[in-house]
Design a protein around this motif. Sequence first.
Motif, PDB file in Angstrom:
ATOM      1  N   GLU A 339      55.056  40.289  51.292  1.00 26.45           N
ATOM      2  CA  GLU A 339      55.701  41.320  50.501  1.00 26.45           C
ATOM      3  C   GLU A 339      55.492  42.704  51.126  1.00 26.45           C
ATOM      4  OE1 GLU A 339      54.271  41.034  46.516  1.00 26.45           O
ATOM      5  OE2 GLU A 339      55.223  39.094  46.143  1.00 26.45           O
ATOM      6  N   CYS A 342      52.306  47.761  48.403  1.00 26.23           N
ATOM      7  CA  CYS A 342      52.454  48.873  47.461  1.00 26.23           C
ATOM      8  C   CYS A 342      51.884  50.181  48.012  1.00 26.23           C
ATOM      9  CB  CYS A 342      51.774  48.530  46.143  1.00 26.23           C
ATOM     10  SG  CYS A 342      52.582  47.194  45.237  1.00 26.23           S
ATOM     11  N   ARG A 345      53.431  53.728  48.844  1.00 28.43           N
ATOM     12  CA  ARG A 345      53.573  54.887  47.946  1.00 28.43           C
ATOM     13  C   ARG A 345      52.925  56.137  48.533  1.00 28.43           C
ATOM     14  NH1 ARG A 345      49.324  52.156  45.107  1.00 28.43           N
ATOM     15  NH2 ARG A 345      50.798  51.251  43.634  1.00 28.43           N
ATOM     16  N   GLU A 363      60.081  41.514  45.752  1.00 29.29           N
ATOM     17  CA  GLU A 363      60.983  42.551  45.280  1.00 29.29           C
ATOM     18  C   GLU A 363      60.672  43.891  45.940  1.00 29.29           C
ATOM     19  OE1 GLU A 363      60.889  42.692  41.040  1.00 29.29           O
ATOM     20  OE2 GLU A 363      61.396  40.573  40.784  1.00 29.29           O
ATOM     21  N   PRO A 365      59.128  47.239  45.901  1.00 26.17           N
ATOM     22  CA  PRO A 365      58.033  47.722  45.056  1.00 26.17           C
ATOM     23  C   PRO A 365      58.435  48.957  44.240  1.00 26.17           C
ATOM     24  CG  PRO A 365      57.302  47.388  47.329  1.00 26.17           C
ATOM     25  CD  PRO A 365      58.790  47.300  47.333  1.00 26.17           C
ATOM     26  N   SER A 367      56.610  51.262  43.765  1.00 23.94           N
ATOM     27  CA  SER A 367      55.993  52.422  44.417  1.00 23.94           C
ATOM     28  C   SER A 367      56.976  53.180  45.292  1.00 23.94           C
ATOM     29  CB  SER A 367      54.793  51.966  45.258  1.00 23.94           C
ATOM     30  OG  SER A 367      55.173  50.990  46.212  1.00 23.94           O
TER      31      SER A 367
END
Length: 968
Positions: A339, A342, A345, A363, A365, A367
């Motif tokens: 993935e 995150c 961010r 998906e 994120p 973030s």
Amino acid sequence: MEKESFHFKFLILLLTCVASHSLVSTQPHCHEDERSALLEFKATLFTIEPPCCSSATSDVQPKIESWNASTGETQGNCCSWAGVECDEVSGRVIGLNLSCSCLSGKIYSNTSIFRLLHLRSLNLALNDFNCEIPPAIGNLSSLTDLNFSGSNFMGPIPHSLGNLTRLVHLDLSNNRSIGTTLEDLTIITSSSLFIRTGCNSGSSINKCSSCSGGPYNHPFGPPVCGRQNAGPQNAGPLVNPYRFLNATHANPYRRLNATRVNPYRGEIPSSFGRLNHPKHLDRRFNFITGEVPFFLRNLVQLKSLSLAGNMLIGKIPASLGNLVQLTSLDLSLNKLKGEIPCSIRNLVRLTHLDLGYNQLVGEIPLSFQNLMELRFLTLRSNQLSGKIPSLLGRLIQLIDIDLSFNQFHGEIPNTIFQLQGLHTLNLNSNNLSGTVKLDMFSEAENLQVLGLSSNKLSLIVEANITHQYYALGLGSCNLNGFPEFLQDQDYLFFLDLSYNSISGQVPEWFLNVSTRNLRHLNLSGNFLTSFAQDPVIFKWEQLVVADLRFNELQGSVPIPAPEMWYYFISNNRLSGEISPLICNLSSIQMIDLSYNHLTGFLPQCLSNLSGTLEVMSLQSNNFIGKIPNLNGNCALVMIDLSCNKLDGPLPRSLRNCDNLEFLNFGNNQIRDVFPSWLGSLLNLKVLILRYNRFHGLIGEPAERVEFPTLQIIDLSQNMFSGSLPSGYFKNWTAMKVFETNSSSYIGDPIKRAWIFSSDATFHYSMRVIAKGIQMNYSKIQGYLTLIDLSSNNFSEAIPEAIGSLKQTVLLNLSNNILSGPLPPFMAKLTNLEALDLSQNQLSGEIPQELTQLTSLSVFNISYNRLTGPIPQSQQFATFENNSYKGNLGLCGTPLSRKCGDTKTPSSSPTSKEDQDSGIARELDWKIVCMGYASGLVIGVVLGNSMITRRRVQSLVKNFGIRKQRRRR
């Protein structure tokens, strides 16, 4: 008043003259030792006849032509020479820019240029030096900028490069065989070093032309690397079309041939993480392996990071979130999985993010909502899923969004329609659904590229659309007619209307849409019947890609513009002869006219196209006559002329096609002997000559190495005689080595970075007949090896050399006159899935060793003279009666005759009915028609599933051999 005005004007004129004189008088004068060094350097070089690159036209003299040995005030001052920069105070030469100067020759360590010790900038890019970089480069310790890109340098980077501790910019890209040693470069301590060494090549470079830059921004595909004239000219007031083919948002590469020889290989060494605060790291298009290194988190001053176009694996490390200064991150074109972390961010300064062409899942994120500066977002060609988050609409700086070729579902969020600065939105090839009105994009006033193809959308096109588009992907959008607003689209570069329900005649007005700018047109998969006139000559001056496949077009073959690259019009109802005008396609690379009703002779002028043509697919028509000879250079990689009525011998000029991988002349009337002369083609993987009039003996190969890469050969249904070609069996080395990469396919190297809405990969395809049942391969797996020598007059015993072809998956020797025993060395073919030895004169018992063939799923030895018990272990316990029928001496399950039963069968199958039954039961692995596929397979392609044995035998029993049927 007039007098004062006159005095004022005079004063201005006087001051201008004084200033001009001052500038002249203060111009630095070069030192004699440096002037001599430059003249000596000039004497060691010679110039190529211009134009040698795009910025050196025929009316522009190369820069060194202005260097004059005269001692005059101006001519003798080297500081006034083109490309030479001097320090205003000292007069020392501090800059030398001879890029694109048509220079050729060799540079050695004793070349005088290395006496210019005050040089701060040296640019020799885009010339032709054809030598290694001399170690003396390390003497120029004042250099801050060094550019040797695209100048045909070769060999390793010298260790002395580490002496250049002041370097800020280093560009060694686009050369021939430049090897990179990162360990040696780590001693360069400049805090803002920008290194570029990728995209090196073993062949010619298209100089002074753009390739990919930072995160490329191609709306429907990756940047083109290696194709001349890859983009159009500027299209009116819209954005430069090159922007979509070769993005230049960051420092651009030069475009070059995609073949790379000896770029950097292996993992990035950990010492690279100790660089003293570099700001730019660009290592794209090399062969870097392993995972994205954890130690990159230490390079906290990085502003741009590109590792695109390598072989990186594993996950994107969360530690990259530590690089908070990043404005550009490009990890595209690798094999990254997992993935998106995150921690992204933290990269709040990002303006460019490209993670395309990987294997990422999950998906987008939440973030991402922190990336408020993001302008370019590319997640193309991954396995991302879920809904497209509405948060993307809050990133108001977004200009380009490319989420194509993923698994996103649901509706397009309304927030995206409100991005007023949006230029590009590419959502092609997902599972998006719902109804979209085209005027929903009216708020995005700058939107020029819109891709909605290959989803489950229903598009409503209003009558009042006034928006001017540059590229439109509206394939599979449930359209039932040509949208009339296209009449006013004067700047369209790309148009995809494929796989809708558009039927009937192509309206005459459509042929006038964007006649000056349209380059890519896809109308495939509709129900189009004809054009408004016949014959039709396309008016699109710049059209390079046309896809009209899978329609119901009648009439003659439309004549495209001379600049056409890819022309696909297969699977229609076109008739008549090929017009000689088609031979005006001076740049054609792929042409597919297969599965039509075309007749007549093949134009002899087709041979003139062989210098550019790579794919020629004309199968399944009604062409007659001889195959034209090929003139001069041959670029052909794939030729398919199967299923026609061609006669005569094979043209010997085929031996000049060094790149040929796929050759199919099956199902014609060609009369010739075995073309042993094709054995010199070192890339030939597929050779199909079935169902012709080839004859004679296949003797010993003339050379030690012939057909070394051959994986699939079909000589069935000819008139070959003598023994099986054991000498060739010894040479077919590709059939002896196991393919370890099960995900690769034959034809994978032939990939085109174009902007079709379908994926930009071509695959060979084939259809195989087993007992009259069709099996289809949309892609030919790299491990597949097939030998079909059936239905000839081969005699004598099966040679032991065939046991060395351990890679063989399908082997068919049926319907010959082979004699002798069924040899136990056949057990060495451990990869076999299907074996057909039926309709021969083999004798003796079935060797127990054959039970070792645990992959064998189809086995036929019917109608021979075999005796003794049938093995009962392993796979042999699964074979049914028809595998053994017609061998009166065989006994045991599944036959009704028990071993030890001395009663002889009353009769042998000699009746016409029984003979026909025997023929119907032969396992006849035939390659009927092979094609070439791009998104849609050229030919009929349904998958590559094996039909169960019970089902095969049942169908054969009821229906016998089925003939191949064409699509129409």
